[in-house]
Design an enzyme around this catalytic site. Structure first.
Site, PDB file in Angstrom:
ATOM      1  CB  ALA A  66      -0.985  -0.024   1.164  1.00  0.00           C
ATOM      2  CG  HIS A  67       4.750   1.406   0.007  1.00  0.00           C
ATOM      3  ND1 HIS A  67       4.790   0.390   0.942  1.00  0.00           N
ATOM      4  CD2 HIS A  67       5.763   1.145  -0.851  1.00  0.00           C
ATOM      5  CE1 HIS A  67       5.776  -0.431   0.656  1.00  0.00           C
ATOM      6  NE2 HIS A  67       6.384   0.002  -0.436  1.00  0.00           N
ATOM      7  N   GLY A  68       3.849   3.600  -2.771  1.00  0.00           N
ATOM      8  CA  GLY A  68       4.629   3.748  -4.001  1.00  0.00           C
ATOM      9  C   GLY A  68       5.952   4.409  -3.669  1.00  0.00           C
ATOM     10  NE  ARG A 113       5.413  -0.441  -4.397  1.00  0.00           N
ATOM     11  CZ  ARG A 113       6.624  -0.512  -4.927  1.00  0.00           C
ATOM     12  NH1 ARG A 113       7.473  -1.382  -4.476  1.00  0.00           N
ATOM     13  NH2 ARG A 113       6.992   0.343  -5.856  1.00  0.00           N
ATOM     14  CE1 TYR A 138       3.747  10.832  -4.611  1.00  0.00           C
ATOM     15  CE2 TYR A 138       5.342   9.259  -5.463  1.00  0.00           C
ATOM     16  CZ  TYR A 138       4.760  10.516  -5.482  1.00  0.00           C
ATOM     17  OH  TYR A 138       5.209  11.446  -6.377  1.00  0.00           O
TER      18      TYR A 138
END
Ligand code: TYD
Length: 152
Positions: A66-68, A113, A138
């Protein structure tokens, strides 16, 4: 490993507009003593590894990621067990299944992802191009999507 939808079909967007995500076949040295799999900068991956970490003891049903990332590149390998990586470049989303220690998923910059469906006992290895910097992440999908669409 099964690649669920990784080969871009004509006219379909590729996930990762700066550097597309792709499965990478690693060199496996097999002999009667077992297997040894190698990842070498300049061969299987096009970045220098500055950090490695691994994820293990994932409880059933837990989801990670749950981040980029703004800049970093990484290779993700299920060294034991399996899990899925859902990648999203702000336009398109694809799911890759990682279930073999001699195949990895390359994920480039500006890709969101999620890691899901870990089987019990899974160990996932991350080889990463940068040292850890929380400011490089992110964590907010709307912010990621806005920036991803503005840079690519
Ligand atoms: P997190 O980013 O939530 O893991 P995931 O890759 O599954 O999204 O990281 C979990 C914790 O570990 C969080 O407190 C940050 C810390 N961490 C580090 O200190 N160094 C690292 O290299 C990484 C990847 C995480």
């Amino acid at each position: 490993m099964t690649e669920v939808v990784s080969t871009p079909v004509d006219g379909e967007p590729v996930v990762g507009r700066i550097s597309p995500c792709r499965m990478v076949e690693l060199t496996e040295h097999r002999d009667p003593r077992g297997s040894l799999t190698v990842v070498e900068s300049g061969k299987e991956i096009d970045f220098v590894v500055r950090r490695a970490y691994y994820i293990h003891h994932v409880p059933q049903g837990a989801e990670r990621g749950a981040h980029g990332h703004r800049r970093l590149r990484q290779l993700i390998v299920a060294v034991h067990g399996s899990f899925e990586v859902v990648v999203d470049d702000g336009y398109a989303r694809r799911t890759f299944v990682l279930d073999h220690p001699s195949r990895g998923l390359y994920v480039g910059p500006m890709v969101w992802r999620d890691m899901v469906n870990f089987t019990p006992g899974t160990v996932g290895l991350w080889l990463v191009s940068e040292t850890y910097d929380a400011a490089e992440y992110y964590r907010d999908y709307a912010e990621f999507r806005r920036d991803a669409r503005s840079v690519a």
